[in-house]
Design a protein around this motif. Structure first.
Motif, PDB file in Angstrom:
ATOM      1  N   ARG A   1      -6.973  -0.731  -0.082  1.00 42.21           N
ATOM      2  CA  ARG A   1      -7.301  -2.065  -0.591  1.00 42.21           C
ATOM      3  C   ARG A   1      -7.232  -2.093  -2.114  1.00 42.21           C
ATOM      4  O   ARG A   1      -6.818  -3.116  -2.707  1.00 42.21           O
ATOM      5  N   ALA A   2      -7.578  -1.009  -2.759  1.00 42.00           N
ATOM      6  CA  ALA A   2      -7.467  -0.943  -4.216  1.00 42.00           C
ATOM      7  C   ALA A   2      -6.003  -1.026  -4.646  1.00 42.00           C
ATOM      8  O   ALA A   2      -5.682  -1.619  -5.680  1.00 42.00           O
ATOM      9  N   ARG A   3      -5.104  -0.442  -3.861  1.00 40.61           N
ATOM     10  CA  ARG A   3      -3.674  -0.523  -4.172  1.00 40.61           C
ATOM     11  C   ARG A   3      -3.183  -1.960  -4.059  1.00 40.61           C
ATOM     12  O   ARG A   3      -2.315  -2.394  -4.835  1.00 40.61           O
ATOM     13  N   VAL A   4      -3.698  -2.712  -3.109  1.00 36.45           N
ATOM     14  CA  VAL A   4      -3.317  -4.122  -2.992  1.00 36.45           C
ATOM     15  C   VAL A   4      -3.720  -4.882  -4.257  1.00 36.45           C
ATOM     16  O   VAL A   4      -2.933  -5.658  -4.807  1.00 36.45           O
ATOM     17  N   ALA A   5      -4.929  -4.649  -4.734  1.00 38.50           N
ATOM     18  CA  ALA A   5      -5.390  -5.311  -5.955  1.00 38.50           C
ATOM     19  C   ALA A   5      -4.528  -4.920  -7.151  1.00 38.50           C
ATOM     20  O   ALA A   5      -4.190  -5.765  -7.999  1.00 38.50           O
TER      21      ALA A   5
ATOM     22  N   THR B   1       0.807  -1.220   0.000  1.00 40.00           N
ATOM     23  CA  THR B   1       0.000   0.000   0.000  1.00 40.00           C
ATOM     24  C   THR B   1       0.843   1.274   0.000  1.00 40.00           C
ATOM     25  O   THR B   1       0.300   2.366  -0.071  1.00 40.00           O
ATOM     26  N   GLY B   2       2.158   1.119   0.097  1.00 40.24           N
ATOM     27  CA  GLY B   2       3.021   2.290   0.142  1.00 40.24           C
ATOM     28  C   GLY B   2       3.457   2.757  -1.236  1.00 40.24           C
ATOM     29  O   GLY B   2       2.973   2.267  -2.269  1.00 40.24           O
ATOM     30  N   PRO B   3       4.407   3.698  -1.286  1.00 46.91           N
ATOM     31  CA  PRO B   3       4.891   4.232  -2.566  1.00 46.91           C
ATOM     32  C   PRO B   3       5.474   3.130  -3.460  1.00 46.91           C
ATOM     33  O   PRO B   3       6.225   2.279  -2.992  1.00 46.91           O
ATOM     34  N   GLY B   4       5.076   3.152  -4.716  1.00 46.87           N
ATOM     35  CA  GLY B   4       5.614   2.189  -5.666  1.00 46.87           C
ATOM     36  C   GLY B   4       5.105   0.778  -5.494  1.00 46.87           C
ATOM     37  O   GLY B   4       5.552  -0.140  -6.180  1.00 46.87           O
ATOM     38  N   LEU B   5       4.172   0.581  -4.549  1.00 45.98           N
ATOM     39  CA  LEU B   5       3.565  -0.744  -4.310  1.00 45.98           C
ATOM     40  C   LEU B   5       4.591  -1.794  -3.901  1.00 45.98           C
ATOM     41  O   LEU B   5       4.290  -2.990  -3.905  1.00 45.98           O
ATOM     42  N   ALA B   6       5.799  -1.367  -3.532  1.00 46.23           N
ATOM     43  CA  ALA B   6       6.872  -2.278  -3.100  1.00 46.23           C
ATOM     44  C   ALA B   6       7.149  -3.371  -4.126  1.00 46.23           C
ATOM     45  O   ALA B   6       7.472  -4.497  -3.771  1.00 46.23           O
ATOM     46  N   LEU B   7       7.046  -3.043  -5.391  1.00 41.69           N
ATOM     47  CA  LEU B   7       7.159  -4.059  -6.439  1.00 41.69           C
ATOM     48  C   LEU B   7       8.548  -4.687  -6.489  1.00 41.69           C
ATOM     49  O   LEU B   7       8.682  -5.907  -6.645  1.00 41.69           O
ATOM     50  N   ASP B   8       9.601  -3.866  -6.375  1.00 39.72           N
ATOM     51  CA  ASP B   8      10.959  -4.417  -6.474  1.00 39.72           C
ATOM     52  C   ASP B   8      11.239  -5.395  -5.341  1.00 39.72           C
ATOM     53  O   ASP B   8      11.788  -6.485  -5.563  1.00 39.72           O
ATOM     54  N   ASP B   9      10.865  -5.017  -4.121  1.00 47.44           N
ATOM     55  CA  ASP B   9      11.110  -5.909  -2.988  1.00 47.44           C
ATOM     56  C   ASP B   9      10.307  -7.186  -3.117  1.00 47.44           C
ATOM     57  O   ASP B   9      10.798  -8.277  -2.789  1.00 47.44           O
ATOM     58  N   ASN B  10       9.089  -7.086  -3.614  1.00 39.21           N
ATOM     59  CA  ASN B  10       8.265  -8.280  -3.743  1.00 39.21           C
ATOM     60  C   ASN B  10       8.740  -9.187  -4.875  1.00 39.21           C
ATOM     61  O   ASN B  10       8.658 -10.415  -4.764  1.00 39.21           O
ATOM     62  N   ARG B  11       9.257  -8.611  -5.934  1.00 39.51           N
ATOM     63  CA  ARG B  11       9.843  -9.457  -6.981  1.00 39.51           C
ATOM     64  C   ARG B  11      11.068 -10.189  -6.440  1.00 39.51           C
ATOM     65  O   ARG B  11      11.288 -11.369  -6.755  1.00 39.51           O
ATOM     66  N   ALA B  12      11.858  -9.506  -5.614  1.00 35.72           N
ATOM     67  CA  ALA B  12      12.998 -10.168  -4.973  1.00 35.72           C
ATOM     68  C   ALA B  12      12.521 -11.298  -4.064  1.00 35.72           C
ATOM     69  O   ALA B  12      13.122 -12.390  -4.040  1.00 35.72           O
ATOM     70  N   ALA B  13      11.447 -11.064  -3.313  1.00 38.64           N
ATOM     71  CA  ALA B  13      10.906 -12.107  -2.432  1.00 38.64           C
ATOM     72  C   ALA B  13      10.428 -13.313  -3.240  1.00 38.64           C
ATOM     73  O   ALA B  13      10.615 -14.468  -2.828  1.00 38.64           O
ATOM     74  N   ILE B  14       9.819 -13.053  -4.367  1.00 43.34           N
ATOM     75  CA  ILE B  14       9.366 -14.150  -5.238  1.00 43.34           C
ATOM     76  C   ILE B  14      10.562 -14.960  -5.725  1.00 43.34           C
ATOM     77  O   ILE B  14      10.530 -16.203  -5.718  1.00 43.34           O
TER      78      ILE B  14
ATOM     79  N   VAL C   1       1.764 -10.244   3.574  1.00 44.54           N
ATOM     80  CA  VAL C   1       1.085  -9.372   4.532  1.00 44.54           C
ATOM     81  C   VAL C   1       0.935  -8.043   3.812  1.00 44.54           C
ATOM     82  O   VAL C   1       1.920  -7.351   3.559  1.00 44.54           O
ATOM     83  N   VAL C   2      -0.290  -7.667   3.453  1.00 43.66           N
ATOM     84  CA  VAL C   2      -0.480  -6.718   2.360  1.00 43.66           C
ATOM     85  C   VAL C   2      -0.172  -5.269   2.698  1.00 43.66           C
ATOM     86  O   VAL C   2       0.017  -4.441   1.807  1.00 43.66           O
ATOM     87  N   GLY C   3      -0.112  -4.910   3.971  1.00 47.39           N
ATOM     88  CA  GLY C   3       0.163  -3.542   4.348  1.00 47.39           C
ATOM     89  C   GLY C   3      -1.070  -2.833   4.871  1.00 47.39           C
ATOM     90  O   GLY C   3      -2.207  -3.205   4.568  1.00 47.39           O
ATOM     91  N   GLY C   4      -0.830  -1.792   5.659  1.00 47.92           N
ATOM     92  CA  GLY C   4      -1.919  -1.033   6.260  1.00 47.92           C
ATOM     93  C   GLY C   4      -2.225   0.233   5.486  1.00 47.92           C
ATOM     94  O   GLY C   4      -2.055   0.294   4.263  1.00 47.92           O
ATOM     95  N   LEU C   5      -2.655   1.255   6.191  1.00 49.93           N
ATOM     96  CA  LEU C   5      -2.962   2.534   5.556  1.00 49.93           C
ATOM     97  C   LEU C   5      -1.689   3.135   4.965  1.00 49.93           C
ATOM     98  O   LEU C   5      -0.612   3.040   5.569  1.00 49.93           O
ATOM     99  N   PRO C   6      -1.772   3.749   3.799  1.00 48.20           N
ATOM    100  CA  PRO C   6      -0.588   4.385   3.225  1.00 48.20           C
ATOM    101  C   PRO C   6       0.013   5.399   4.194  1.00 48.20           C
ATOM    102  O   PRO C   6      -0.707   6.163   4.846  1.00 48.20           O
TER     103      PRO C   6
END
Length: 279
Positions: free
Chosen positions: A122-126, A70-83, A97-102
């Motif tokens: 929640r829309a950012r999570v989707a 839910t934060g800036p950039g949707l944490a895409l780089d870190d999550n790709r690394a986790a994958i 763990v999807v994250g709380g309020l921005p």
């Protein structure tokens, strides 16, 4: 496979153990699977951890954790690394763990960009899931959305119920995006048994710990050893089994007293309680 043969130690239950110590502990106590945490894997080394677990003959029931989408950039780089890490470890799933309020950090500190708009969060999570699911599928990694107890909605997970997690997962194949059933987070939900039945093959992980009353001042540490709290594990486990889940059952406990105890004693107690509480 018997129930005890499905037992997994989530590494955070024995938090002061390194990856090597946790793997050795599983071998010593005849625990056939382990749930790993990214911080500990990074400390030991990804390749070295994969070899250590394989050589010990253990399954990796999960890798914790990706998410905080839910934060800036949707944490895409870190999550790709986790994958990528989950793929290298052969983990059964990557827990999200999807994250709380921005703009709200875990623990409640408010940062730049703080927003109270939970629907937008929640829309950012989707949005993030739509970008990460194909990447995970290409690498053979199953994403597992974990709804957390509502008391963590503001700072850790805007998904609070299994129904919400399933609604997000439904656009994707079950082998691509699943859900975590965690007793600590879901025991209170009057719809939980119905939603477990609905989840069916989407159940990617079953995590168990007890819910202590009263909760400690730091509610994150309110998980207890099975039998020490208020959860009736029988109906939950029966529902998960009836839904078709045959994977590992992870003991995941965040508790200061358990972390301070002798980890070998913790594992011995954990096995005894598992045998009586999980049937």
């Amino acid at each position: 496979m018997t129930v005890i043969e499905r037992l997994s130690l989530n590494q955070w239950t024995t938090r002061r153990w390194s990856v090597r110590e946790a793997v050795d502990g599983c071998v010593r106590h005849d625990i056939p699977a382990i749930g790993l945490w990214r911080e500990s894997v990074a400390e030991h080394g990804l390749t070295a951890t994969a070899k250590l677990v394989t050589d010990a003959g253990l399954r990796v029931s999960s890798l914790c954790r990706g998410g905080f989408l839910t934060g800036p950039g949707l944490a895409l780089d870190d999550n790709r690394a986790a994958i990528d890490e989950a793929a290298a470890l052969g983990a059964a799933c990557l827990v999200l763990v999807v994250g709380g309020l921005p703009g709200m950090a875990p623990g409640g500190a408010r940062e730049a960009g703080f927003s109270r708009d939970v629907a937008a969060a929640r829309a950012r999570v989707a949005e993030a899931l739509a970008l990460l699911a194909p990447y995970a599928a290409e690498r053979g990694v199953r994403l597992a959305l974990e709804p957390l107890h509502p008391m963590y909605c503001a700072d850790r997970a805007v998904l609070s119920t299994l129904a919400q997690a399933l609604d997000l997962a439904e656009p994707y194949p079950a082998e691509q995006v699943g859900v975590v059933v965690d007793t600590f987070h879901l025991w209170w939900d009057p719809e939980v048994l119905t939603q477990i039945e609905r989840a069916g093959e989407r159940i990617a992980s079953y995590q168990v710990s007890d819910f202590l009353v009263p909760l400690p001042a730091d509610t994150l540490l309110g998980r207890g050893m099975l039998g020490d709290g208020v959860i009736d594990f029988g109906p939950l486990t029966s529902a998960v089994d009836a839904a078709g889940y045959r994977g590992d059952i992870e003991i995941e406990i965040f508790n200061a007293d358990i972390w301070a105890a002798d980890p070998d004693e913790v594992l011995a107690t954990m096995k005894r309680r598992f045998a009586t509480q999980i049937r």
